[in-house]
Design a protein around this motif. Sequence first.
Motif, PDB file in Angstrom:
ATOM      1  N   PRO A 159      -2.378  34.377 -20.870  1.00 34.03           N
ATOM      2  CA  PRO A 159      -1.665  34.648 -19.609  1.00 34.03           C
ATOM      3  C   PRO A 159      -2.399  34.090 -18.387  1.00 34.03           C
ATOM      4  O   PRO A 159      -1.765  33.592 -17.455  1.00 34.03           O
ATOM      5  N   ILE A 160      -3.739  34.177 -18.386  1.00 34.29           N
ATOM      6  CA  ILE A 160      -4.507  33.635 -17.265  1.00 34.29           C
ATOM      7  C   ILE A 160      -4.456  32.114 -17.273  1.00 34.29           C
ATOM      8  O   ILE A 160      -4.277  31.475 -16.231  1.00 34.29           O
ATOM      9  N   TYR A 161      -4.584  31.517 -18.444  1.00 32.38           N
ATOM     10  CA  TYR A 161      -4.564  30.054 -18.528  1.00 32.38           C
ATOM     11  C   TYR A 161      -3.249  29.487 -17.994  1.00 32.38           C
ATOM     12  O   TYR A 161      -3.231  28.452 -17.325  1.00 32.38           O
ATOM     13  N   LYS A 162      -2.149  30.174 -18.251  1.00 35.84           N
ATOM     14  CA  LYS A 162      -0.842  29.684 -17.810  1.00 35.84           C
ATOM     15  C   LYS A 162      -0.702  29.701 -16.291  1.00 35.84           C
ATOM     16  O   LYS A 162       0.209  29.079 -15.743  1.00 35.84           O
ATOM     17  N   ARG A 163      -1.626  30.387 -15.606  1.00 37.37           N
ATOM     18  CA  ARG A 163      -1.592  30.411 -14.141  1.00 37.37           C
ATOM     19  C   ARG A 163      -2.457  29.315 -13.512  1.00 37.37           C
ATOM     20  O   ARG A 163      -2.514  29.209 -12.289  1.00 37.37           O
ATOM     21  N   PHE A 164      -3.144  28.524 -14.333  1.00 39.21           N
ATOM     22  CA  PHE A 164      -4.048  27.509 -13.791  1.00 39.21           C
ATOM     23  C   PHE A 164      -3.312  26.517 -12.890  1.00 39.21           C
ATOM     24  O   PHE A 164      -3.828  26.071 -11.880  1.00 39.21           O
ATOM     25  N   GLY A 165      -2.120  26.123 -13.264  1.00 34.21           N
ATOM     26  CA  GLY A 165      -1.351  25.200 -12.435  1.00 34.21           C
ATOM     27  C   GLY A 165      -1.838  23.772 -12.521  1.00 34.21           C
ATOM     28  O   GLY A 165      -2.569  23.378 -13.424  1.00 34.21           O
ATOM     29  N   LYS A 166      -1.439  22.973 -11.533  1.00 34.67           N
ATOM     30  CA  LYS A 166      -1.744  21.538 -11.539  1.00 34.67           C
ATOM     31  C   LYS A 166      -3.227  21.253 -11.354  1.00 34.67           C
ATOM     32  O   LYS A 166      -3.765  20.308 -11.920  1.00 34.67           O
ATOM     33  N   VAL A 167      -3.901  22.058 -10.521  1.00 32.76           N
ATOM     34  CA  VAL A 167      -5.343  21.881 -10.333  1.00 32.76           C
ATOM     35  C   VAL A 167      -6.038  22.699 -11.414  1.00 32.76           C
ATOM     36  O   VAL A 167      -6.414  23.847 -11.211  1.00 32.76           O
ATOM     37  N   GLY A 168      -6.161  22.094 -12.586  1.00 35.21           N
ATOM     38  CA  GLY A 168      -6.669  22.825 -13.733  1.00 35.21           C
ATOM     39  C   GLY A 168      -8.085  22.457 -14.109  1.00 35.21           C
ATOM     40  O   GLY A 168      -8.883  22.010 -13.286  1.00 35.21           O
ATOM     41  N   GLU A 169      -8.371  22.649 -15.404  1.00 32.88           N
ATOM     42  CA  GLU A 169      -9.734  22.511 -15.888  1.00 32.88           C
ATOM     43  C   GLU A 169     -10.247  21.074 -15.917  1.00 32.88           C
ATOM     44  O   GLU A 169     -11.413  20.838 -16.201  1.00 32.88           O
ATOM     45  N   GLU A 170      -9.390  20.106 -15.611  1.00 31.56           N
ATOM     46  CA  GLU A 170      -9.858  18.726 -15.521  1.00 31.56           C
ATOM     47  C   GLU A 170     -10.534  18.441 -14.175  1.00 31.56           C
ATOM     48  O   GLU A 170     -11.165  17.393 -13.998  1.00 31.56           O
ATOM     49  N   GLN A 171     -10.383  19.359 -13.221  1.00 32.39           N
ATOM     50  CA  GLN A 171     -10.935  19.130 -11.888  1.00 32.39           C
ATOM     51  C   GLN A 171     -11.844  20.248 -11.388  1.00 32.39           C
ATOM     52  O   GLN A 171     -12.690  20.019 -10.525  1.00 32.39           O
ATOM     53  N   VAL A 172     -11.661  21.455 -11.911  1.00 36.70           N
ATOM     54  CA  VAL A 172     -12.377  22.632 -11.393  1.00 36.70           C
ATOM     55  C   VAL A 172     -13.059  23.347 -12.555  1.00 36.70           C
ATOM     56  O   VAL A 172     -12.563  23.347 -13.679  1.00 36.70           O
ATOM     57  N   ILE A 174     -14.016  26.029 -15.110  1.00 37.20           N
ATOM     58  CA  ILE A 174     -13.119  27.006 -15.730  1.00 37.20           C
ATOM     59  C   ILE A 174     -13.453  28.426 -15.276  1.00 37.20           C
ATOM     60  O   ILE A 174     -12.546  29.237 -15.040  1.00 37.20           O
ATOM     61  N   ALA A 175     -14.726  28.754 -15.141  1.00 42.02           N
ATOM     62  CA  ALA A 175     -15.091  30.107 -14.692  1.00 42.02           C
ATOM     63  C   ALA A 175     -14.485  30.412 -13.330  1.00 42.02           C
ATOM     64  O   ALA A 175     -14.032  31.538 -13.074  1.00 42.02           O
ATOM     65  N   ARG A 176     -14.464  29.421 -12.469  1.00 47.34           N
ATOM     66  CA  ARG A 176     -13.860  29.611 -11.134  1.00 47.34           C
ATOM     67  C   ARG A 176     -12.360  29.834 -11.253  1.00 47.34           C
ATOM     68  O   ARG A 176     -11.783  30.703 -10.579  1.00 47.34           O
ATOM     69  N   LEU A 177     -11.704  29.054 -12.102  1.00 53.46           N
ATOM     70  CA  LEU A 177     -10.259  29.198 -12.292  1.00 53.46           C
ATOM     71  C   LEU A 177      -9.924  30.585 -12.835  1.00 53.46           C
ATOM     72  O   LEU A 177      -8.962  31.222 -12.383  1.00 53.46           O
ATOM     73  N   VAL A 178     -10.704  31.047 -13.806  1.00 56.60           N
ATOM     74  CA  VAL A 178     -10.451  32.379 -14.372  1.00 56.60           C
ATOM     75  C   VAL A 178     -10.614  33.444 -13.296  1.00 56.60           C
ATOM     76  O   VAL A 178      -9.791  34.358 -13.174  1.00 56.60           O
ATOM     77  N   ARG A 179     -11.659  33.323 -12.499  1.00 65.85           N
ATOM     78  CA  ARG A 179     -11.863  34.286 -11.414  1.00 65.85           C
ATOM     79  C   ARG A 179     -10.671  34.287 -10.454  1.00 65.85           C
ATOM     80  O   ARG A 179     -10.153  35.343 -10.078  1.00 65.85           O
ATOM     81  N   ASP A 180     -10.246  33.085 -10.053  1.00 63.68           N
ATOM     82  CA  ASP A 180      -9.195  32.985  -9.046  1.00 63.68           C
ATOM     83  C   ASP A 180      -7.819  33.386  -9.577  1.00 63.68           C
ATOM     84  O   ASP A 180      -6.963  33.832  -8.800  1.00 63.68           O
ATOM     85  N   LYS A 181      -7.600  33.221 -10.872  1.00 61.11           N
ATOM     86  CA  LYS A 181      -6.267  33.461 -11.451  1.00 61.11           C
ATOM     87  C   LYS A 181      -6.169  34.778 -12.220  1.00 61.11           C
ATOM     88  O   LYS A 181      -5.133  35.066 -12.820  1.00 61.11           O
TER      89      LYS A 181
END
Length: 254
Positions: A159-172, A174-181
């Motif tokens: 469920p969290i991964y599906k919220r990553f959106g266009k600015v995903g793990e190729e640019q940011v 992953i720990a930051r993305l998980v925190r933010d999402k």
Amino acid sequence: MPASPHQTPSYRLEPGPVTLYAQLAGILRERVKSGAWPNGEEIPTLEELAADFNVARVTVRQAMQILMKEGLVSSQRGRRTHVTYTPAEDKNPLFLSINMVSSVTPQYEITIISRDEVPETYLGDPYLGKARGAYMRVRKIDFESGEPYSASTHFISLPIYKRFGKVGEEQVKIARLVRDKSRGALHRCHERVTVGAADLDESQFLKCPLSAPVARIRRVFLDAKGDILYYALLTFRSDRFGIERDTTEMIKAG
């Protein structure tokens, strides 16, 4: 016969999945990049290296050809092979354990190796928390200034991964993305750091010698119920990893 000024301790190279010349190239590469053989240094002859490592002269020649292709050494007519590598000025340790969610620099790059959806059983023994539901498994390599410093596998709650959106793990990160999402679901974050030796995959991904020292991190983010929202297994080259912390309170506590 007097000892060579370049004489080094003998090493035993073992036949296996990595060819002898590739093993030797890894050892010699480390000597160059660590500064043991500095820029301009004339290195031992093929015969001296063959005797030191107890291998055939052709094995040494193949290893040296690899280093020449990488621009680490050069051989010119009338001159012995010498080091041409100059360490980059920014080759300081990356304090990434603390800096796991920091903004990336212009020199930061990510290569995604694979992505696949996996069940909770794929997390194995995460040492904290309970895996629950499906996860997106992402394997990647992180680079700084074109040089790999980390190879990692990440399990992100679907469920969290599906919220990553266009600015995903190729640019940011992953720990930051998980925190933010995570929408405020993060309750506890924990890391365990150990030191080990690079295996075959790690040595290839990180461009370091087989069995070179590496730092390994097991990172877990939990929700209030103790369910795992994010679990990561990260391996860092030892020359690009460090942890810095303030131990004042630990000293005062005594």
